[in-house]
Scaffold this motif. Structure first.
Motif, PDB file in Angstrom:
ATOM      1  N   SER A 142      66.781  44.653 -30.134  1.00 49.33           N
ATOM      2  CA  SER A 142      67.336  44.837 -31.476  1.00 49.33           C
ATOM      3  C   SER A 142      66.278  45.353 -32.450  1.00 49.33           C
ATOM      4  CB  SER A 142      67.942  43.536 -31.994  1.00 49.33           C
ATOM      5  OG  SER A 142      66.939  42.580 -32.206  1.00 49.33           O
ATOM      6  N   LEU A 143      65.009  45.016 -32.192  1.00 52.26           N
ATOM      7  CA  LEU A 143      63.947  45.492 -33.076  1.00 52.26           C
ATOM      8  C   LEU A 143      63.800  47.018 -32.951  1.00 52.26           C
ATOM      9  CD1 LEU A 143      62.383  43.715 -34.957  1.00 52.26           C
ATOM     10  CD2 LEU A 143      60.521  43.619 -33.310  1.00 52.26           C
ATOM     11  N   GLU A 150      66.286  49.005 -31.942  1.00 51.42           N
ATOM     12  CA  GLU A 150      67.500  49.554 -32.562  1.00 51.42           C
ATOM     13  C   GLU A 150      67.378  49.544 -34.081  1.00 51.42           C
ATOM     14  OE1 GLU A 150      70.608  47.169 -30.916  1.00 51.42           O
ATOM     15  OE2 GLU A 150      71.079  48.662 -29.383  1.00 51.42           O
ATOM     16  N   MET A 151      66.760  48.485 -34.608  1.00 51.29           N
ATOM     17  CA  MET A 151      66.543  48.409 -36.050  1.00 51.29           C
ATOM     18  C   MET A 151      65.727  49.622 -36.508  1.00 51.29           C
ATOM     19  SD  MET A 151      64.219  47.646 -38.583  1.00 51.29           S
ATOM     20  CE  MET A 151      62.863  46.729 -37.837  1.00 51.29           C
ATOM     21  N   ARG A 172      65.333  52.514 -35.047  1.00 61.09           N
ATOM     22  CA  ARG A 172      66.108  53.757 -34.911  1.00 61.09           C
ATOM     23  C   ARG A 172      67.148  53.863 -36.008  1.00 61.09           C
ATOM     24  NH1 ARG A 172      68.973  53.813 -29.678  1.00 61.09           N
ATOM     25  NH2 ARG A 172      69.733  55.769 -30.501  1.00 61.09           N
TER      26      ARG A 172
END
Ligand SMILES: Nc1ncnc2c1ncn2[C@@H]1O[C@H](COP(=O)(O)OP(=O)(O)OP(=O)(O)O)[C@@H](O)[C@H]1O
Ligand SMILES: [Mg+2]
Lengths: 250, 268
Positions: A147-148, A150-151, A153
């Motif tokens: 998720s980090l 994805e964050m 991006r």
């Protein structure tokens, strides 16, 4: 540690062992072991000699160059393996073989390849240190929460920003642990490299003192080396603790 | 409560063009073997909070991430403000289930991170971040690190970060699922006042029927995998009433019950 129901601090056990060393040395049963007090006196005298200082500088130089290369290459390969399954499959076997292989056996081969000089020692340090850095970096990168990434991006991070502001920082605790273990292996590497090449720096001194059975100076050298290695790894460990503190929620 | 799909189904999922922030057109998603979404057509009204609700594994997160541009769809397209989505963009901001905060950075730096990535200067971005830190009620915590905050406070940081980049569309994937129940209620109330104040389009994923009915202007219920639209409901709750009154309101309770009846068949 507990002794007869009393809490004994760690330093106390060290003092006990020092006392045993001193007694064994004084009794004179083992000529290989002079009294600790003599060794310490020798150490103080030794560090003031030009020979020791020159040897220490040569050794430190080989060590630092080899370590710097090991860190650069080790982190780069570790990141590659952590991010790409193909690279991981391709390189994984080799890294795992080398991380536990008896690398000392390779030093004579390195001497043929790189000559009898400092280059061989640098390469030895590099080969001793690099694999554990690769493995720990890889583990760190694989542990970066998806998720980090994805964050990053989703907020428009460039590739560069993604790696240098998120992925590497997130993996920093593991990378530092790898470097700490790498430093310890690198110290082994520099000594073994120099011993086998045997005309350089610390290795030359070791060779000289042990050939002449100059045990005070031999042990003095050893103690200084151990102390330096422990100091270095202690420094990195304290850095790790600080990073761990910030990374506490992982 | 208005049950839209019960009326004229296909046309009802589309709204007049100008009021639509996000258009989902024929979106399907295949993960190698798994068919996660099948031919989803959906409009998200501008300035409203729309909730995606459905059984576990029906593709809610997948749909949200496709809208965010984080994963590609197998077929179909997404338009945001009329423009086709090809990847993440500044008009959309994501709020993550696990907060996705950088543990090595302070609250201030985390909130300002989206602006930092855009290359905005330090003073400017910190001023903006400070405003949203205040808005989510975290004033005084600017220099704390995430591990020093409770779960609820961490998600407020995630929310402030999303607000700070001034996106039109906020995508929230189960933002409260890792927050304890008391904080969750308070958070829901705060979210509603922020929806009111910020005039943004919210797309919200949750597992909780009560949360959906309480917070949403519109609820889209997806069927079990492969996800398709099963039902669209507009709760039409009177938000002027107090939170406690709403939670006791008969039409609120009826809506919760109706959705539960619809979803029950998906529960094993
Ligand atoms: N990267 C992936 N690779 C393969 N299958 C995936 C992947 N991501 C999701 N899936 C599958 O796709 C389906 C939909 O997943 P998704 O996470 O969108 O569901 P969800 O509705 O968000 O579920 P939940 O309510 O549990 O969060 C699930 O069956 C899941 O197993
Ligand atoms: Mg999900």
């Amino acid at each position: 540690m507990k002794l007869f129901g009393y809490r004994v601090p760690m330093m106390a056990s060290l003092i006990v062992w020092c006392a045993i060393w001193e007694l064994v040395g004084r009794s004179g049963v083992l000529f290989l072991i002079p009294p600790l007090s003599d060794v310490l006196v020798a150490a103080v005298a030794l560090v003031q000699t030009g020979t020791w200082q020159a040897a220490a500088i040569t050794t430190l130089n080989s060590f630092l160059v080899g370590m710097a290369l090991a860190i650069l290459v080790g982190v780069a390969i570790g990141v590659l393996m952590g991010r790409s399954v193909a690279a991981d499959n391709l390189l994984g076997i080799w890294v795992n073989i080398f991380v536990s292989a008896p690398l000392s056996a390779l030093v004579p081969v390195l001497m043929i390849l790189f000559g009898m000089g400092e280059t061989t020692v640098v390469v030895t340090v590099f080969l001793f240190a690099v694999w554990i850095i690769v493995l720990d970096t890889r583990a760190g990168i694989q542990g970066v929460p998806p998720s980090l990434i994805e964050m990053g991006r989703s907020y428009g991070a460039s590739r560069f920003a993604l790696y240098f502001r998120i992925i590497l920082l997130s993996a920093l605790p593991e990378i530092l642990a790898g470097i700490r273990l790498g430093v310890i292996r690198g110290v082994k590497g520099v000594v073994i490299g120099q011993l086998l090449v045997s005309i350089l720096g610390y290795g030359e001194l070791f060779e000289l003192y042990s050939r002449n059975f100059d045990m005070e100076n031999f042990w003095a050298l050893t103690i200084i080396l151990f102390a330096a290695a422990m100091l270095l790894s202690g420094l990195i460990e304290s850095l790790e603790k600080r990073v761990d503190y910030y990374a506490g929620v992982r | 409560m208005r049950n839209i799909t019960a009326q004229a189904s296909a046309a009802a999922t589309r709204l007049a063009a100008s009021d639509v922030a996000v258009e989902v057109r024929g979106i399907s998603k295949l993960y190698s073997e798994v068919e996660a979404l099948r031919a989803i057509d959906l409009d998200f009204p501008r300035g409203k909070l729309t909730t995606l609700l459905g059984p576990s594994g029906c593709g809610k997160t997948t749909l949200l991430k496709i809208i965010a541009g984080l994963i590609p769809a197998t077929a179909g397209e997404i338009r945001v403000n009329g423009k086709v989505v090809t990847g993440p963009g500044p008009e959309r901001a994501f709020v993550f289930q696990d907060f996705a905060l950088m543990p090595w950075a302070t609250v201030m730096r985390n909130v300002a991170f989206g602006l930092e990535l855009k290359g905005m200067g330090r003073d400017e971005r910190q001023a903006i971040a400070a405003k949203y830190i205040a808005e989510v009620g975290l004033t005084g915590f600017e220099s704390k690190y995430p591990h020093e905050l409770s779960g609820g406070m961490r998600q407020r940081v995630g929310l402030a970060r999303a607000f700070a980049v001034n996106a039109d569309v906020l995508l929230l994937d189960e933002p409260f699922s890792a927050v304890d129940e008391q904080n969750r209620r308070k958070f829901q109330e705060d979210l509603l006042s922020l929806v009111e104040k910020e005039k943004k389009t919210f797309i919200f994923v949750t597992h909780s029927i009560e949360e959906a009915v309480y917070c949403s202007d519109r609820i889209v219920i997806l069927s079990r995998r492969p996800g398709r639209i099963a039902q669209i409901i507009e709760p039409e709750i009177d938000r002027a009433a107090s939170p406690d009154a709403i939670r006791r309101d008969q039409s609120y309770l009826d809506t919760v019950e109706e959705i539960w009846q619809g979803l029950k068949r998906y529960v094993d």
